[in-house]
Design a protein around this motif. Structure first.
Motif, PDB file in Angstrom:
ATOM      1  N   SER A 291       0.827  -1.195   0.000  1.00  9.59           N
ATOM      2  CA  SER A 291       0.000   0.000   0.000  1.00  9.59           C
ATOM      3  C   SER A 291       0.866   1.251   0.000  1.00  9.59           C
ATOM      4  O   SER A 291       2.022   1.222   0.386  1.00  9.59           O
ATOM      5  N   GLU A 292       0.290   2.352  -0.464  1.00 11.06           N
ATOM      6  CA  GLU A 292       1.018   3.608  -0.479  1.00 11.06           C
ATOM      7  C   GLU A 292       1.426   3.990   0.938  1.00 11.06           C
ATOM      8  O   GLU A 292       0.702   3.763   1.896  1.00 11.06           O
ATOM      9  N   GLY A 293       2.605   4.587   1.060  1.00 12.93           N
ATOM     10  CA  GLY A 293       3.065   5.040   2.354  1.00 12.93           C
ATOM     11  C   GLY A 293       4.002   4.070   3.034  1.00 12.93           C
ATOM     12  O   GLY A 293       4.704   4.446   3.952  1.00 12.93           O
ATOM     13  N   GLU A 294       4.045   2.812   2.594  1.00 11.11           N
ATOM     14  CA  GLU A 294       4.923   1.852   3.236  1.00 11.11           C
ATOM     15  C   GLU A 294       6.335   1.915   2.680  1.00 11.11           C
ATOM     16  O   GLU A 294       7.266   1.432   3.295  1.00 11.11           O
ATOM     17  N   ILE A 295       6.492   2.503   1.482  1.00 13.26           N
ATOM     18  CA  ILE A 295       7.792   2.619   0.842  1.00 13.26           C
ATOM     19  C   ILE A 295       8.026   4.070   0.449  1.00 13.26           C
ATOM     20  O   ILE A 295       7.170   4.704  -0.168  1.00 13.26           O
ATOM     21  N   GLY A 296       9.199   4.605   0.815  1.00 14.56           N
ATOM     22  CA  GLY A 296       9.627   5.919   0.354  1.00 14.56           C
ATOM     23  C   GLY A 296      10.813   5.747  -0.573  1.00 14.56           C
ATOM     24  O   GLY A 296      11.700   4.943  -0.288  1.00 14.56           O
TER      25      GLY A 296
ATOM     26  N   PRO B 173       2.852  13.688  -2.593  1.00  8.82           N
ATOM     27  CA  PRO B 173       2.376  12.312  -2.382  1.00  8.82           C
ATOM     28  C   PRO B 173       1.122  12.233  -1.509  1.00  8.82           C
ATOM     29  O   PRO B 173       0.305  11.334  -1.696  1.00  8.82           O
ATOM     30  N   LEU B 174       0.963  13.168  -0.583  1.00  3.26           N
ATOM     31  CA  LEU B 174      -0.256  13.194   0.230  1.00  3.26           C
ATOM     32  C   LEU B 174      -1.430  13.725  -0.589  1.00  3.26           C
ATOM     33  O   LEU B 174      -2.558  13.240  -0.457  1.00  3.26           O
ATOM     34  N   ARG B 175      -1.146  14.698  -1.448  1.00  2.00           N
ATOM     35  CA  ARG B 175      -2.185  15.232  -2.334  1.00  2.00           C
ATOM     36  C   ARG B 175      -2.726  14.136  -3.244  1.00  2.00           C
ATOM     37  O   ARG B 175      -3.938  14.043  -3.477  1.00  2.00           O
ATOM     38  N   LEU B 176      -1.821  13.282  -3.753  1.00  2.00           N
ATOM     39  CA  LEU B 176      -2.244  12.191  -4.629  1.00  2.00           C
ATOM     40  C   LEU B 176      -3.093  11.163  -3.890  1.00  2.00           C
ATOM     41  O   LEU B 176      -3.852  10.414  -4.506  1.00  2.00           O
ATOM     42  N   LYS B 177      -2.973  11.148  -2.563  1.00  2.00           N
ATOM     43  CA  LYS B 177      -3.803  10.247  -1.750  1.00  2.00           C
ATOM     44  C   LYS B 177      -5.096  10.917  -1.301  1.00  2.00           C
ATOM     45  O   LYS B 177      -5.869  10.343  -0.530  1.00  2.00           O
TER      46      LYS B 177
ATOM     47  N   PRO C 182       0.561  19.903   8.894  1.00  2.00           N
ATOM     48  CA  PRO C 182       1.419  19.484  10.014  1.00  2.00           C
ATOM     49  C   PRO C 182       2.447  18.431   9.611  1.00  2.00           C
ATOM     50  O   PRO C 182       3.608  18.496  10.040  1.00  2.00           O
ATOM     51  N   ARG C 183       2.049  17.479   8.769  1.00  2.00           N
ATOM     52  CA  ARG C 183       2.974  16.432   8.351  1.00  2.00           C
ATOM     53  C   ARG C 183       4.047  16.978   7.418  1.00  2.00           C
ATOM     54  O   ARG C 183       5.226  16.594   7.513  1.00  2.00           O
ATOM     55  N   VAL C 184       3.663  17.866   6.511  1.00  2.00           N
ATOM     56  CA  VAL C 184       4.637  18.451   5.597  1.00  2.00           C
ATOM     57  C   VAL C 184       5.656  19.287   6.360  1.00  2.00           C
ATOM     58  O   VAL C 184       6.873  19.176   6.135  1.00  2.00           O
ATOM     59  N   MET C 185       5.187  20.103   7.288  1.00  2.00           N
ATOM     60  CA  MET C 185       6.098  20.948   8.045  1.00  2.00           C
ATOM     61  C   MET C 185       7.003  20.110   8.943  1.00  2.00           C
ATOM     62  O   MET C 185       8.172  20.451   9.161  1.00  2.00           O
ATOM     63  N   GLU C 186       6.468  19.027   9.473  1.00  2.00           N
ATOM     64  CA  GLU C 186       7.284  18.131  10.292  1.00  2.00           C
ATOM     65  C   GLU C 186       8.400  17.514   9.463  1.00  2.00           C
ATOM     66  O   GLU C 186       9.568  17.462   9.892  1.00  2.00           O
ATOM     67  N   ALA C 187       8.062  17.059   8.240  1.00  2.00           N
ATOM     68  CA  ALA C 187       9.067  16.468   7.367  1.00  2.00           C
ATOM     69  C   ALA C 187      10.131  17.496   6.980  1.00  2.00           C
ATOM     70  O   ALA C 187      11.329  17.201   6.950  1.00  2.00           O
TER      71      ALA C 187
ATOM     72  N   ALA D 133      12.518  14.851   2.184  1.00  2.00           N
ATOM     73  CA  ALA D 133      11.309  15.189   2.943  1.00  2.00           C
ATOM     74  C   ALA D 133      10.063  14.664   2.254  1.00  2.00           C
ATOM     75  O   ALA D 133       9.129  14.183   2.910  1.00  2.00           O
ATOM     76  N   ARG D 134      10.019  14.741   0.940  1.00  2.00           N
ATOM     77  CA  ARG D 134       8.869  14.238   0.182  1.00  2.00           C
ATOM     78  C   ARG D 134       8.702  12.728   0.374  1.00  2.00           C
ATOM     79  O   ARG D 134       7.584  12.220   0.432  1.00  2.00           O
ATOM     80  N   ALA D 135       9.823  12.007   0.480  1.00  2.00           N
ATOM     81  CA  ALA D 135       9.749  10.565   0.732  1.00  2.00           C
ATOM     82  C   ALA D 135       9.304  10.278   2.161  1.00  2.00           C
ATOM     83  O   ALA D 135       8.586   9.315   2.421  1.00  2.00           O
ATOM     84  N   LEU D 136       9.722  11.127   3.103  1.00  2.00           N
ATOM     85  CA  LEU D 136       9.432  10.883   4.512  1.00  2.00           C
ATOM     86  C   LEU D 136       8.010  11.270   4.908  1.00  2.00           C
ATOM     87  O   LEU D 136       7.480  10.744   5.896  1.00  2.00           O
ATOM     88  N   VAL D 137       7.379  12.168   4.147  1.00  2.00           N
ATOM     89  CA  VAL D 137       6.073  12.680   4.553  1.00  2.00           C
ATOM     90  C   VAL D 137       5.009  11.584   4.549  1.00  2.00           C
ATOM     91  O   VAL D 137       3.996  11.691   5.240  1.00  2.00           O
TER      92      VAL D 137
END
Length: 273
Positions: free
Chosen positions: A89-94, A115-119, A128-133, A161-165
């Motif tokens: 599933s998406e999110g398990e691999i960066g 990647p979050l937008r695509l989901k 919050p997740r983007v700023m954290e990354a 950061a895009r991979a970690l978000v």
């Protein structure tokens, strides 16, 4: 939930997270990229795939990411169930590519949000997740900047950061620092190690550099080309945190010598096929 909370704790290090079982890959033009490659990757490991050009390092990484299928053999994810990489599933691999591959017309924030937008996650919900990354890679103050305003090293941080978000279980990195100058590369090596030590990620890192592989890794997998295959594994039993003291130590020199000898054997193995 924070990125830290989603990462496996150090106590789980070593539990198998994915296995390559007798994996071979032959392309349509007849090129044999990999032949009978078997490798077990444990949770919390930092593994470097080291080898000459054409040894199938990137091919193996792409198949782990589900961006290609083995011609034979299989890729198994033991937890929670055995599934091929393409079924994850998406999110398990960066995945961090050799080039940052950023959208030049979008801000740093929007590049990391992608990647979050695509989901289907809205910009407000993702903030919050983007700023954290971005904070994790030291770019939280550059959220409104554009790629053209960033240095090469900063662009690669955005890519990380895009991979970690997505809060991945495993982070795959395909020679992400190869095009950078040595000072920037060493700084990003240090930052990546710091994050790995802090959050306990599982990382598979492709590199041509003996020095980089020894500095970063808990285990180095040496591969020979034509056809690509594993010919050696080196456990780097050096303490953390690592820094200039390790880079200048006798142990570091010894590990580099061992990895260099193994890499020369890998090149020789290819030349004699």
């Amino acid at each position: 939930m924070s990125l830290a909370a989603s990462s496996p704790p150090s106590a789980l290090s070593g539990r198998p997270i994915v296995r390559l079982e007798h994996v071979s890959k032959t392309f349509s033009n007849g090129t044999i990229a990999l032949k009978d490659m078997s490798l077990t990757i444990g949770a919390g490991e930092f593994i470097s795939l080291l080898g000459p050009s054409g040894c199938g390092k990137s091919t193996a990484l792409r198949m782990l990411a589900g961006l290609g299928e083995p011609s034979s053999g299989k890729i198994v994810w033991p937890d929670p169930a055995e599934k091929s990489a393409s079924d994850k599933s998406e999110g398990e691999i960066g995945f961090v590519f050799q080039e940052p591959t950023l959208m030049p017309w979008a801000t740093v924030f929007k590049n990391v949000w992608l990647p979050l937008r695509l989901k289907g996650i809205s910009q407000a919900a993702a903030r919050p997740r983007v700023m954290e990354a971005l904070e994790m890679v030291g770019l939280d103050k550059f959220a409104d900047s554009y790629p053209r305003e960033l240095s090469g090293g900063m662009k690669m941080r955005v890519s990380i950061a895009r991979a970690l978000v997505t809060r991945p279980r495993i982070l795959l990195m395909d020679e992400p620092f190869a095009a950078l100058d040595e000072i920037t590369r060493q700084k990003l090596n240090d930052d990546l190690l710091r994050l790995w030590e802090q959050f306990g990620w599982t990382i598979v890192f492709v590199t041509h550099s003996v020095f980089e592989s020894v500095y970063l890794s808990s285990r180095i997998v040496v591969m020979a080309a034509r056809p690509g295959r594993v010919i050696d594994e080196i456990d780097v039993d050096a303490p953390h945190p690592r820094g200039i003291g390790f880079r200048t130590s006798q142990a570091y020199g010894d590990y580099c010598r061992r990895a260099s000898e193994s890499l020369l054997s890998a090149i020789g193995a290819a030349d004699h096929l």
